[in-house]
Each structure stands twice: as C-alpha cells, then as structure tokens.
Design a protein around this motif. Structure first.
Motif, PDB file in Angstrom:
ATOM      1  N   TRP A 187     -16.329 108.850 -72.377  1.00  0.00           N
ATOM      2  CA  TRP A 187     -15.875 110.161 -71.922  1.00  0.00           C
ATOM      3  C   TRP A 187     -15.087 110.815 -73.049  1.00  0.00           C
ATOM      4  CZ3 TRP A 187     -13.922 109.503 -66.156  1.00  0.00           C
ATOM      5  CH2 TRP A 187     -15.011 109.185 -65.362  1.00  0.00           C
ATOM      6  N   ALA A 214     -15.749 109.812 -54.896  1.00  0.00           N
ATOM      7  CA  ALA A 214     -15.042 111.085 -54.986  1.00  0.00           C
ATOM      8  C   ALA A 214     -15.882 112.080 -55.774  1.00  0.00           C
ATOM      9  CB  ALA A 214     -13.690 110.882 -55.660  1.00  0.00           C
ATOM     10  N   PHE A 271      -7.890 113.306 -58.686  1.00  0.00           N
ATOM     11  CA  PHE A 271      -8.200 112.116 -57.881  1.00  0.00           C
ATOM     12  C   PHE A 271      -9.243 111.247 -58.575  1.00  0.00           C
ATOM     13  CE2 PHE A 271     -10.294 109.773 -54.445  1.00  0.00           C
ATOM     14  CZ  PHE A 271      -9.199 109.259 -53.772  1.00  0.00           C
ATOM     15  N   LEU A 272     -10.215 111.893 -59.256  1.00  0.00           N
ATOM     16  CA  LEU A 272     -11.244 111.135 -59.984  1.00  0.00           C
ATOM     17  C   LEU A 272     -10.598 110.114 -60.907  1.00  0.00           C
ATOM     18  CD1 LEU A 272     -13.972 113.632 -61.208  1.00  0.00           C
ATOM     19  CD2 LEU A 272     -14.038 112.101 -59.269  1.00  0.00           C
ATOM     20  N   PHE A 273      -9.525 110.539 -61.574  1.00  0.00           N
ATOM     21  CA  PHE A 273      -8.838 109.642 -62.500  1.00  0.00           C
ATOM     22  C   PHE A 273      -7.845 108.755 -61.743  1.00  0.00           C
ATOM     23  CE2 PHE A 273     -10.214 113.154 -65.190  1.00  0.00           C
ATOM     24  CZ  PHE A 273     -10.802 112.464 -66.218  1.00  0.00           C
ATOM     25  N   ILE A 329      -8.880 105.393 -60.052  1.00  0.00           N
ATOM     26  CA  ILE A 329      -9.506 104.311 -60.813  1.00  0.00           C
ATOM     27  C   ILE A 329      -8.487 103.188 -61.015  1.00  0.00           C
ATOM     28  CG2 ILE A 329     -10.550 103.687 -63.052  1.00  0.00           C
ATOM     29  CD1 ILE A 329     -12.375 105.246 -61.252  1.00  0.00           C
ATOM     30  N   LYS A 330      -8.527 102.208 -60.119  1.00  0.00           N
ATOM     31  CA  LYS A 330      -7.514 101.152 -60.198  1.00  0.00           C
ATOM     32  C   LYS A 330      -7.725 100.267 -61.420  1.00  0.00           C
ATOM     33  CE  LYS A 330     -10.059  98.303 -56.869  1.00  0.00           C
ATOM     34  NZ  LYS A 330     -10.018  97.746 -55.514  1.00  0.00           N
ATOM     35  N   ALA A 331      -8.921 100.329 -62.009  1.00  0.00           N
ATOM     36  CA  ALA A 331      -9.200  99.503 -63.183  1.00  0.00           C
ATOM     37  C   ALA A 331      -8.417  99.974 -64.399  1.00  0.00           C
ATOM     38  CB  ALA A 331     -10.693  99.550 -63.502  1.00  0.00           C
ATOM     39  N   TRP A 335      -4.522 105.644 -65.676  1.00  0.00           N
ATOM     40  CA  TRP A 335      -5.009 106.672 -64.754  1.00  0.00           C
ATOM     41  C   TRP A 335      -4.526 106.458 -63.325  1.00  0.00           C
ATOM     42  CZ3 TRP A 335     -10.875 106.654 -66.499  1.00  0.00           C
ATOM     43  CH2 TRP A 335     -10.957 107.289 -67.752  1.00  0.00           C
ATOM     44  N   GLN A 360      -8.870 105.646 -72.452  1.00  0.00           N
ATOM     45  CA  GLN A 360      -9.997 104.909 -73.042  1.00  0.00           C
ATOM     46  C   GLN A 360      -9.682 104.351 -74.425  1.00  0.00           C
ATOM     47  OE1 GLN A 360     -13.939 107.049 -72.013  1.00  0.00           O
ATOM     48  NE2 GLN A 360     -12.377 108.629 -72.093  1.00  0.00           N
ATOM     49  N   LYS A 368      -9.589  97.138 -71.423  1.00  0.00           N
ATOM     50  CA  LYS A 368      -9.177  96.531 -70.155  1.00  0.00           C
ATOM     51  C   LYS A 368      -8.773  95.073 -70.332  1.00  0.00           C
ATOM     52  CE  LYS A 368     -11.875  99.768 -67.453  1.00  0.00           C
ATOM     53  NZ  LYS A 368     -13.245 100.082 -67.057  1.00  0.00           N
ATOM     54  N   LEU A 386      -6.363  94.529 -72.042  1.00  0.00           N
ATOM     55  CA  LEU A 386      -4.933  94.809 -72.262  1.00  0.00           C
ATOM     56  C   LEU A 386      -4.435  94.157 -73.547  1.00  0.00           C
ATOM     57  CD1 LEU A 386      -3.442  94.475 -68.635  1.00  0.00           C
ATOM     58  CD2 LEU A 386      -4.553  96.425 -69.682  1.00  0.00           C
ATOM     59  N   MET A 424     -16.242 107.870 -45.055  1.00  0.00           N
ATOM     60  CA  MET A 424     -15.660 107.094 -46.154  1.00  0.00           C
ATOM     61  C   MET A 424     -14.899 105.900 -45.621  1.00  0.00           C
ATOM     62  SD  MET A 424     -14.410 110.024 -48.754  1.00  0.00           S
ATOM     63  CE  MET A 424     -13.692 108.966 -49.987  1.00  0.00           C
ATOM     64  N   VAL A 433     -17.646 104.196 -56.569  1.00  0.00           N
ATOM     65  CA  VAL A 433     -17.502 105.475 -57.267  1.00  0.00           C
ATOM     66  C   VAL A 433     -18.829 106.120 -57.663  1.00  0.00           C
ATOM     67  CG1 VAL A 433     -15.247 104.836 -58.178  1.00  0.00           C
ATOM     68  CG2 VAL A 433     -17.283 104.510 -59.601  1.00  0.00           C
ATOM     69  N   TYR A 483     -19.124 106.857 -64.691  1.00  0.00           N
ATOM     70  CA  TYR A 483     -17.966 106.646 -63.817  1.00  0.00           C
ATOM     71  C   TYR A 483     -17.825 105.171 -63.432  1.00  0.00           C
ATOM     72  CZ  TYR A 483     -14.420 108.426 -60.511  1.00  0.00           C
ATOM     73  OH  TYR A 483     -13.254 108.718 -59.843  1.00  0.00           O
ATOM     74  N   GLN A 541     -16.148 103.202 -66.079  1.00  0.00           N
ATOM     75  CA  GLN A 541     -14.695 103.370 -66.043  1.00  0.00           C
ATOM     76  C   GLN A 541     -14.082 102.582 -64.892  1.00  0.00           C
ATOM     77  OE1 GLN A 541     -13.427 104.897 -68.461  1.00  0.00           O
ATOM     78  NE2 GLN A 541     -14.795 106.511 -69.160  1.00  0.00           N
ATOM     79  N   ALA A 542     -14.796 102.516 -63.778  1.00  0.00           N
ATOM     80  CA  ALA A 542     -14.221 101.918 -62.564  1.00  0.00           C
ATOM     81  C   ALA A 542     -14.232 100.399 -62.584  1.00  0.00           C
ATOM     82  CB  ALA A 542     -14.973 102.424 -61.334  1.00  0.00           C
ATOM     83  N   CYS A 543     -15.107  99.786 -63.389  1.00  0.00           N
ATOM     84  CA  CYS A 543     -15.175  98.325 -63.418  1.00  0.00           C
ATOM     85  C   CYS A 543     -13.951  97.789 -64.161  1.00  0.00           C
ATOM     86  CB  CYS A 543     -16.452  97.854 -64.090  1.00  0.00           C
ATOM     87  SG  CYS A 543     -16.447  96.060 -64.332  1.00  0.00           S
ATOM     88  N   PRO A 544     -13.134  96.979 -63.497  1.00  0.00           N
ATOM     89  CA  PRO A 544     -11.910  96.486 -64.151  1.00  0.00           C
ATOM     90  C   PRO A 544     -12.188  95.414 -65.200  1.00  0.00           C
ATOM     91  CG  PRO A 544     -11.829  96.246 -61.741  1.00  0.00           C
ATOM     92  CD  PRO A 544     -13.243  96.507 -62.107  1.00  0.00           C
ATOM     93  N   LYS A 604      -8.481  89.016 -62.109  1.00  0.00           N
ATOM     94  CA  LYS A 604      -7.758  90.187 -61.593  1.00  0.00           C
ATOM     95  C   LYS A 604      -7.778  90.256 -60.064  1.00  0.00           C
ATOM     96  CE  LYS A 604      -8.420  92.879 -65.812  1.00  0.00           C
ATOM     97  NZ  LYS A 604      -8.576  94.160 -66.462  1.00  0.00           N
ATOM     98  N   LEU A 637      -6.431  93.163 -57.861  1.00  0.00           N
ATOM     99  CA  LEU A 637      -7.106  94.446 -57.664  1.00  0.00           C
ATOM    100  C   LEU A 637      -7.919  94.470 -56.366  1.00  0.00           C
ATOM    101  CD1 LEU A 637      -8.253  95.424 -61.271  1.00  0.00           C
ATOM    102  CD2 LEU A 637      -6.387  96.374 -59.945  1.00  0.00           C
ATOM    103  N   ILE A 692      -7.223  87.566 -68.632  1.00  0.00           N
ATOM    104  CA  ILE A 692      -7.236  88.741 -67.747  1.00  0.00           C
ATOM    105  C   ILE A 692      -8.522  89.519 -67.920  1.00  0.00           C
ATOM    106  CG2 ILE A 692      -4.811  89.160 -67.278  1.00  0.00           C
ATOM    107  CD1 ILE A 692      -4.663  90.847 -69.775  1.00  0.00           C
TER     108      ILE A 692
END
Lengths: 410, 273
Positions: A19, A95, A180-182, A185-187, A191, A338, A342, A344, B38, B157, B183, B186-189, B254, B257, B273
């Motif tokens: 992105w 979302a 909300f899109l950001f 994202i719990k990953a 965000w 980004q 992940k 960390l 949802m 997502v 998306y 981005q969402a995959c931890p 994780k 999560l 992690i």
C-alpha cells in the motif's frame, strides 16, 4: 514491484510494501470531501450565514473530489477490472465491502443536493445562456423543467435540507469508515485502535475546511474579487477547533501506545524515532500542527484587532499548513504501518518512485483531476454565487461581482 | 376548495415526503441488516454441528503440528513447497526461521531466502555484532506457514469473498475472484500471505489442497527428513496428528490475537512471535 532495504529480521513475505502513494491519496481525497461537505452543510442546514460565500463552492468541491476518490483505489488494485465484485459479491464481514455502497449512496446524495441548490440557476440559464448548445445543455440539466415557481423552490429547499441532514452522517460514515479500515486491523499495532475512525474523521474535517479556505482566498485574489472577511474568520475558527480536537486525539493515541507499553511499543518507539521522525514530528506535528495552531489561533483570539488583509494571508498560509498536516498524517498512518515487520524485529525502507503506476507523478496528476473538474464546473455553473432572476435571491446570495466592490482587500 | 395548482403541489410534496421516508427506512433497515449479518455470519464455509476440534465426528478436519524440537533447518520443506506450488522468487508459502540466543540476552533471528538453502552459510555468529562478542548459548529453528486460523482475520476482511474456508478447515484464495487489494495481506498477523506478482492476486499456503484431497500429504510434510511437520485429520482419534496432540503440550503463534490457528507448535519459545 520493489525490493526494499530491510534492517533486522523482516518476515520473508513482508519485504514488499503493497500500500503506497495511492492508499495515502485515497483517504486524503475522501477526507477533503467530508470536510468540504460539512462546511457547506453548516450553511445549508445549520444556517451559518457567514459561510454563505463558500457554501456552494464547498458542495461542488466535495463532489469534484468524490468523483475521483475511486481512481487511486482502481489504480492500486491488482485486478481493477474486477472492481465491481465489491458490489456484486460483497463479503458482509469486510469493512471494505461497504465502500461501493457507501460511496455510491453518498455520490447520489451529493449529486441530487447540488442539482437542487442550482436548479433555479440552471432553469434561468436554459433560457438566457448565450450559446444555443449551452441552452440545450442547461435544458437537459434542468430535466426539462425550466419554469421554477416560488412554491417549488421552497419545496426544493426543504428536500435539500433533508438530504443535507442525511448527507452529514453519510459524510461521517464515508470517512470514519476509512479510519475503521485501518483501526480494525489487529495484526498491525500501529493501526489497531478504536480512535482511528475518529482521528480520520477529524483530520478529514480539518483538511476539507483548509482546502475550502485556501481555494476561496486564492481564487478571490487571482480574480481580483473581494474576500469576505467574516467568512474567512469563520472558516479559520472551525479549522482551528477541529485541529485542536484532531491533534489532541492523535497525541492521545501516541501517548497511550507509549504509556501502555505493550510488546509492540519497542518497535513502534524505534519506528517513531527513526523512520517516521521527519514526517511525524517535524512535518505533521511541528509544521502542520503547532505552527498553524499559533497562526490560526491568533486570528481566533484577536479577531478584528488583526487587519483583514493579514487575516486573509494567515488563512491562506495556515490552510496550506493544515493540508500538509493531514497529508503527512495519512502518510504516517499508511506507510508507518508498513515500515516495520510483523516479526516486530525489523524495518523496511520506503522511497517514493517518481514514475510508474504508483509513483509521485501519477499521484500528483491524480490529485490535479478534481481541480480540473472544478474548472469545468465553474464554466457551467456559478461556484461562488447565484445568477438566478429573483432579486431577493440574488441579494441573499450576494453575487460578488455585482454587489461588492472590487479589490478592497488591499 | 383547493386549486388544481395547490393540489398538484401537495401531491408532489407528499410524494417527496414519501420518498424521503422510504429512503430513511431503507437506510435504517439496511444498516440493521448489515450489522446483524456481520454479527451472525459464521466464519466456516459450512456451519454444522461442532465437534471437539471444530467439526462433526464424521467430518475431516485437517490440522498441522510443527515440532520445533525436531527441525534441523535443512530447508527441504521450503524447496519442496516452491517446486510443488510454483511459488515466485522472493515470496514464501512456508519458511524457516533461525533463533540464536547469546549470553547477554541478545536474540538474533534470521531466515535467509526464507531458509530455502538451509542455514549452513549464514550462521549468525559470523555476522555477530562486535559488542556481543560471544558464542551463542542456544538456538533452534521454527518452520512457519499459514496457520489456517478458525477465526481468520484474512477471510473476515476480504471485500469480495475471494478468501474462503473449505469444510475441512483449509483457508484458500479464489484467484478468479481476488481483486488484489492486499487487505488480507495486511490483516494476516503472521505474514503468511503475499500478492503474487505473476497473477496479481493474494497467494498463500494451501496445505497443498490439491494433494491432501487426493489422500497425499502436503509437499513440505512429505519432504521433511526430521518429521518436524505432522499433518492429518484431527477428527480421527487414531491419526498420527491426533495422537501427537493428545500426548503433547502445544502452542499457537500470537494466541492473544484470538485467531485460533489450526497450525500448532511443539517447543515454542517466548521469543518466537
């Protein structure tokens, strides 16, 4: 596709940043839409008379930016030809799937509202425009109804009021949704935050007001027309209040990260002090928040004690700084999230390309499109006042060319 | 008595009011519908009676166990996966991480080329920062792959429903539907997903779905010489994986999560992690 320079341990699939500029641009554009619409609603719904000079322009500006809000997204998609899948087979738990519907609904509301606001003018021009082709165009735009009675004009106004009232929550949804899109994202610890939609919405309002302010002052100056100081004062005040709440929440978010100190704080701290230091603390906070806080704050506090011309100039400079603030904020959220892995344990460097699909040039060109649209609109409909026949209406709309003296801002 | 003009005006007004009313209702009920949808929508492609591990006793529910205590870091799994699934260079459906611990508490993690060529030439002590200056005290390898979560953030997502879960619990992407928005990446931890530069769609480990549905094992499991990867039907109490799960303490990545991964690990360290 780039291979980025990495430091530390970056997960193998994260050595690319997907992105980029387009996803920075997209919330920036929709933010301007939401903010501009709210300004126009402050006049149309809440009767803030001092905003009358920019009320029509703000509405048309919201529309012009909204028209191109989808372009950065289409440009970024791997398969833009499948874009309508988002409406044909939407996933209700996503979302993002709401985008197509929220966007379409909002575009429709805005289009109808603009039509109602301009109906009298369109009808008038259908009879009085010079070129026959233009008369035909106005006739089509008027949907054939070129005789606007006083009674129906009142009805138009009421319908418009209802639409604007629906439009405000719709504008909030359109932009809060982007946050909300950001935020959902719990990953991504940079965000994930329930504050994100609120921050996005407030910064949207800031950028929208700032864009109206900058455009209004610039156009009036270039055209040599009078700048309505009461209007500028009001815009500055709204921008200043929004900025305060916006920056407070942004800092709250940051302080919360630091104070809670979850396992991700270590990497976020490094991110903030290295990769994001310039764009976050220098650009977003210092240049974009602190400086306009004092500049615009002076206008808010001292009001008439500052000469009108000075206030106009402060409005122009402050507005530009606010636009920089919000752009930097979008950048810091989207790219910041980004620039670390992940795992960390590692970072990525990102450099903006000049050329290419998501390069700087294409971003600038894309951002210029709404202004092009505004130029086209300005040749079809009056952006700054009304040319309808009703003298009462003309007076209330304060047609700037006829009522006010020229170049008195000197 | 009302004049015709008044009458027309009134009906038009009434009509517009009705329109506004209908619009408001559509908006209200629409949002209500979306909200309830949802809240209720099951993550599973098919929601049937739930058994002990998320499926009915008769159903096949696949699981994966990674025994990190057995991994020797040879990279056979990564090579097998790349060959089997035609994974483009620079991307990995599975990879191996090397963790090396130093006496001062420093931990170095690396995965050169995803561990594709093993780790022989890339021992961290050779690139060790000077200030550490000591030999490592311990180390281990951690193979990673898609966790095929029960509550997957990636499927959640996906705006177009291109990401989905099979009845056996395998998380897949339909490349014909994917719009390539990224998306899910981005969402995959866990960094398990990537956008395939050849297809411009999301790509990920499928547990070799084309193989397992024919009764074969995933390529990485097939090629692991150390038996560090175990795959099978967790609903069959006599399967190897069920036996291992019954007799070992396992962890997931994780866990905080709440994605409930189906890929479980033996011998994880808190540094992983």
């Amino acid at each position: 596709m780039h291979h980025y320079v990495t430091e530390g341990y970056v997960l193998p699939n994260q050595t690319h940043i997907y992105w980029t500029t387009m996803i920075v641009l997209y919330p920036y554009i929709t933010g301007i839409v939401a903010g501009a619409f709210i300004i126009s609603s402050l006049y149309h719904v809440f009767g803030k008379q001092e905003l009358q000079p920019v009320s029509r322009f703000a509405m048309v500006m919201a529309f012009a930016f909204l028209l191109f809000a989808t372009l950065p997204l289409l440009n970024h998609l791997g398969h833009p030809e499948r874009a309508f899948n988002i409406m044909f087979t939407p996933n209700p738990t996503s979302a993002m799937a709401g985008f197509g519907f929220i966007y379409t609904a909002y575009l429709a509301i805005l289009a109808v509202e603009i039509w109602l606001v301009y109906r009298s003018d369109i009808a008038y021009l259908a009879h009085h425009a010079k070129a026959p082709a233009m008369r035909a165009l106005y006739w089509v735009l008027a949907l054939g109804v070129t005789d606007v009675q006083e009674e129906s004009r009142r009805l138009d106004h009421r319908v418009m009021l209802v639409l604007a009232a629906i439009g405000i929550p719709a504008a909030c949804v359109l932009h809060g949704y982007v946050g909300f899109l950001f935020g959902a994202i719990k990953a991504n610890p940079w965000w994930a935050s329930p504050l994100m939609p609120v921050i996005f919405l407030l910064s949207a309002i800031v950028s929208g007001i700032a864009m109206v302010l900058v455009c209004y002052i610039t156009v009036q100056k270039v055209k040599g027309r009078v700048i309505d100081t009461a209007c500028v004062q009001s815009l500055i005040e709204y921008a200043w209040y929004s900025l305060i709440i916006d920056v407070t929440l942004e800092m709250l978010e940051l302080v919360n990260h630091a104070y809670v100190g979850n396992e991700d704080w270590e990497i976020l701290k490094q991110l903030l002090t290295t990769k994001l230091f310039v764009s976050m603390f220098l650009v977003q906070v210092l240049v974009g928040s602190v400086l306009p806080f004092f500049l615009l704050g002076a206008v808010v506090v001292f009001k008439d004690r500052i000469a009108a011309a000075t206030r106009h100039n402060i409005g122009l400079v402050g507005g530009v700084l606010l636009l920089v603030q919000v752009l930097a904020m979008r950048w810091n959220v989207v790219m910041g999230g980004q620039m670390f892995s992940k795992s960390l344990r590692g970072f990525l460097d990102f450099k903006v390309d000049v050329f290419g699909r998501d390069g700087l040039l294409s971003a600038v060109a894309l951002f210029a499109l709404p202004f092009g649209a505004l130029f086209v609109f300005s040749n079809v409909l009056p952006l700054w006042g009304s040319i309808a026949t009703d003298p009462k209406d003309r007076l209330s709309e304060r047609s700037l060319d006829s009522v006010q003296p020229r170049r008195s801002w000197h | 008595m009302t004049s015709p003009a008044d009458h027309e005006e009134l009906t038009r007004r009434a009509f517009l009011e009705k329109c506004a009313e209908a619009g408001a209702h559509t908006f209200l009920f629409g949002s209500l519908f979306v909200t309830t949808a949802m809240m209720r929508l099951p993550q599973e492609a098919t929601s049937r009676t739930v058994g002990p591990r998320g499926g009915t006793a008769k159903e096949v529910i696949y699981g994966f166990v990674v025994d990190t205590t057995k991994c020797i870091g040879c990279g056979s799994c990564v090579r097998a996966c790349k060959a089997e699934n035609n994974v483009p260079d620079g991307y990995n459906r599975t990879w191996v991480e090397q963790y090396t611990f130093f006496p001062n508490g420093e931990v170095i993690v690396n995965s050169p080329n995803g561990g594709e060529n093993g780790f022989e030439d890339d021992l961290p002590e050779r690139n060790m920062p000077e200030e550490i200056g000591q030999l490592p005290v311990r180390g281990f390898f951690v193979p990673k792959l898609c966790n095929h979560c029960i509550d997957t953030p990636c499927i959640q997502v996906c705006p177009v429903g291109a990401s989905y879960k099979t009845a056996e619990g395998v998380v897949l992407v339909d490349p014909q539907r994917c719009v390539g928005c990224g998306y899910c990446v981005q969402a995959c931890p866990f960094g398990s997903r990537f956008l395939n530069p050849e297809t411009n769609t999301a790509d990920k480990c499928t547990w070799c779905y084309h193989r397992i549905t024919k009764g074969l094992k995933p390529a990485c499991v097939e090629y692991c010489p150390a038996k560090a990867r175990i795959f099978g039907n967790v609903n069959d109490p006599y399967s190897e994986i069920s036996q291992i799960l019954a007799t070992n303490r396992v962890q997931v990545l994780k866990s905080y999560l709440g994605t409930r991964p189906r890929t479980r690990y033996i011998g994880l360290d808190s540094e992983v992690i």
